[in-house]
Design an enzyme around this catalytic site. Structure first.
Site, mmCIF file in Angstrom:
data_model
loop_
_atom_site.group_PDB
_atom_site.id
_atom_site.type_symbol
_atom_site.label_atom_id
_atom_site.label_comp_id
_atom_site.label_asym_id
_atom_site.label_seq_id
_atom_site.Cartn_x
_atom_site.Cartn_y
_atom_site.Cartn_z
ATOM 1 N N ASP A 1 2.281 -9.015 3.089
ATOM 2 C CA ASP A 1 1.848 -8.509 4.406
ATOM 3 C C ASP A 1 1.220 -9.579 5.289
ATOM 4 O OD1 ASP A 1 2.748 -6.052 3.801
ATOM 5 O OD2 ASP A 1 0.825 -5.057 3.754
ATOM 6 N N ASP B 1 -3.016 2.848 -3.074
ATOM 7 C CA ASP B 1 -2.808 1.981 -1.910
ATOM 8 C C ASP B 1 -4.065 1.860 -1.059
ATOM 9 O OD1 ASP B 1 -0.122 1.362 -2.318
ATOM 10 O OD2 ASP B 1 0.503 3.267 -1.477
#
Length: 670
Positions: free
Chosen positions: A185, A407
């Site tokens: 990311d 997550d």
């Protein structure tokens, strides 16, 4: 139209992969006290996962076994099998290097990896490098500990990367293969999220930090460096993919070793984009007068799955200077999408693209940008090397994100740092005025990286391919190796394999076709009959012993049955051209190739001549060549074989000035 998809990440502790013919876990490994002296460093190979075994992380296997012990017997049998698969160890904060929170540190993990090494077979140890200044600038759930400042960058270098590199460079670990998954990311945000102030501020630190990490890690001969490239739902649009190729080339060229500092790229890290959309193979298929890619779910993104994304990104990266030998990895830890909601056959009845896509897509999220603890997700393909054979740029499937670790959490009185994208009652928008639920699991208020029992149960129950429930605990046989498959007649495929252990320890083998168990046999061969002619089938085999233990699956092998008898049929193909995006001085186009004959093709070539000054600059899923106005596009090793009526596609980018009239295409097949 905005193509920005927000993403985040997580933490974890876990293990790695292996190989022989697939990524298969080491069984009956020694304890650290029994470790033999490490062998000398081996040659730096193109695919470190082939011919290797995988590190099983004691921290993660303990989490899985503790969960299995609390669940019912039927589910616990399935859950226990998860522990036999390698995952990645996450260095997601400085404290993780020495070990904290009851988890092993990096050196302790490497010592365990040495203990698991047997004979001359190397162990691959996956480690996630994940602590950039301003980490995860477009989300909150996994924001890091270092600010996007000069001071944060200095800390990243001296207190994070330098200590990791020092541990990995210890000569006693020279015989291990270390696969470094570098900064999930990060660089994709430099491509798509520069309108966000946090990302605009963080990007220079991302680039400089990754450059520093590559310089340090590439200098260690047994370390293999893989950069994160997002996923199909993030960078699939050509307007994202093309600049992404340039961004990665920019970072590579800034390093001391240039392109050689990067061994490859990994997609779908901790995400749920499926490997394949089996019933949505053509993004340009028209339903109700509109192409499938125009559906709200895809928003004109023509790349529906990770297989096509990884192969397209490979071509884009090679066009930007990377060598063709770079390897593409896919995280399949939770992109399986099995269970009762998975479609099993094409439903051609819907008359609008949105309804057609909803009825046939494997990915059951309501919005493709949903990412946090997703409802309905399942564990995907098992870790393995060369899942599509040596001709594909995809060199391995990994489990980078350990299944069962959260997550992220959402804002509440007890979780002030939570991320709204993780709130099961929250919503998010697609940038085009449409609002969707987050699709997060209920009661998912568990910080990133912490164990989430309900998510783990769901991932196991919805796994695709499914776990067969026969055990898979350490102490059973290792998986069979050297699986070979050849097509025989028009309606059958002959399989043969050899066991990787003493045959006396194996009582039987299970054969899986396209992820579904089709036979249990006691020998080392099987003929699968009654199949369709000129059709590709994917096979794996597992071994069982007398105690009921089951090995992980062998590497998958694809076999294509012969054409129907009676002359062998005729070969032929057609090609359909469509411009995907045109910005006046350049454009991207997609070409759909269809087998119009009665026999399977082995390869195809599409040719045309431009009517203007168009010049192809890069392509994907085909090998293109241009001489003057004449262009040829030839199939690659993984998409040349087409059954009758089957289709595949390739694409390219080109420049031009003046007119841009579509050419007439000629397709030839052999």
């Amino acid at each position: 139209m905005s193509h920005t998809v927000l993403r985040r990440l997580r933490t974890a502790a876990a293990a790695t992969l292996l190989g022989a013919t697939g990524l298969l876990p080491s069984i009956g490994a020694a304890t650290p006290a029994q470790a033999a002296p490490a062998p000398a460093a081996a040659e730096h190979v193109t695919n470190p996962f082939a011919g290797a075994t995988g590190y099983l992380n004691p921290d993660y296997t303990a989490e899985v076994k503790a969960q299995a012990a609390t669940d019912g017997s039927a589910l616990s049998q399935l859950e226990t099998q998860v522990a036999a698969n390698p995952t990645a160890v996450w260095m997601d904060h400085i404290g993780a290097i020495a070990g904290d929170g009851g988890r092993l540190g990096l050196q302790a993990h490497l010592d365990h990896a040495l203990a698991q090494q047997q004979g001359g077979t190397p162990v691959v140890f996956q480690v996630v490098i994940y602590d950039l200044p301003g980490r995860d600038c477009a989300a909150i759930a996994s924001n890091g500990e270092l600010p996007a400042t000069d001071a944060g960058l200095a800390t990243y270098k001296t207190q994070y990367i330098d200590p990791i590199a020092a541990v990995l460079a210890n000569p006693k670990y020279a015989g291990l293969r270390v696969a470094a998954i570098i900064e999930p990311d990060s660089l994709p945000n430099a491509v798509t999220n520069q309108s966000k102030p946090a990302c605009a501020t963080a990007t220079p630190y991302y680039e400089t930090g990754i450059e520093y990490a590559l310089n340090k890690l590439h200098a260690i001969p047994n370390v293999y460096d893989y950069l994160d490239i997002g996923h199909a739902g993030w960078l699939g649009w050509s307007t994202n993919m093309v600049p992404a190729g340039k961004e990665y080339a920019k970072v590579a060229q800034a390093t001391t070793a240039g392109f050689a500092s990067i061994d490859g790229f990994v997609s779908d890290t901790a995400n749920t984009t499926p490997l394949n959309e089996p019933f949505l193979g053509n993004p340009d298929l028209t339903v109700g007068g509109q192409p499938l890619k125009s559906a709200n779910f895809y928003q004109y993104n023509p790349v529906f799955d990770e297989y096509h994304f990884a192969t397209a990104m490979h071509s884009t990266l090679v066009a930007n200077g990377f060598p063709s030998t770079i390897g593409m990895l896919v995280d399949t830890s939770r992109n399986g999408w099995g269970g009762p909601a998975r479609p099993t056959a094409l439903d051609s009845s819907p008359t609008t693209v949105d309804a057609y896509v909803a009825a046939n897509k494997v990915d059951k999220k309501p919005f493709r940008g949903d990412w946090c603890n997703i409802v309905g997700a399942g564990i995907g393909a098992r870790p393995q090397s060369l899942p599509y054979g040596a001709g594909s740029p995809i060199i391995a499937f990994l489990w980078v994100k350990p299944p069962g670790e959260s997550d992220g959490d959402y804002p509440s009185a007890t979780h002030p740092h939570g991320d709204p994208h993780c709130d099961p009652n929250g919503t998010q928008t697609d940038g085009n005025g449409n609002t969707y639920p987050t699709d997060s699991m209920p009661d998912a208020n568990i910080p990133a990286g912490q164990w989430y029992p309900a998510q783990f149960r769901q991932l196991v129950q919805n796994a695709y391919p499914a776990f067969d429930g026969s055990g898979g605990t350490p102490g059973g046989p290792t998986a069979p190796g050297a699986l070979t498959v050849t097509g025989t007649t028009s309606t059958s495929v002959a399989l043969s394999w050899t066991a990787a252990t003493d045959p006396a320890g194996v009582t039987g083998y299970s054969v899986y076709r396209n992820g579904i168990k089709v036979a249990t046999v006691t020998g080392t061969s099987y003929t699968d009959s009654g199949l369709s002619p000129a059709t590709a089938y994917r096979y794996t085999v597992t071994a069982q012993d007398a105690a009921g233990n089951t090995s992980p699956a062998s590497a998958a092998v694809t076999a294509t049955t012969a054409a129907a008898p009676g002359g062998g049929g005729s070969s032929g193909c057609s090609a359909t051209y469509a411009v995907a995006n045109d910005w006046g001085s350049g454009f991207t186009a997609n070409v759909t190739v269809a087998n119009t004959g009665t026999a399977a093709t082995k390869s195809w070539t599409v040719s045309w001549s431009w009517g203007g000054n168009q010049q192809v600059t890069n392509s994907w899923n085909a090998t293109t060549a241009q001489s003057g106005a004449a262009v040829t596009a030839a199939s690659q090793g993984y998409n040349g074989a087409l059954a009758p009526n089957a289709t595949t596609s390739f694409g390219f980018q080109a420049t031009y000035s003046g007119g841009n009239t579509a050419p007439s295409l000629t397709c030839t097949a052999s």
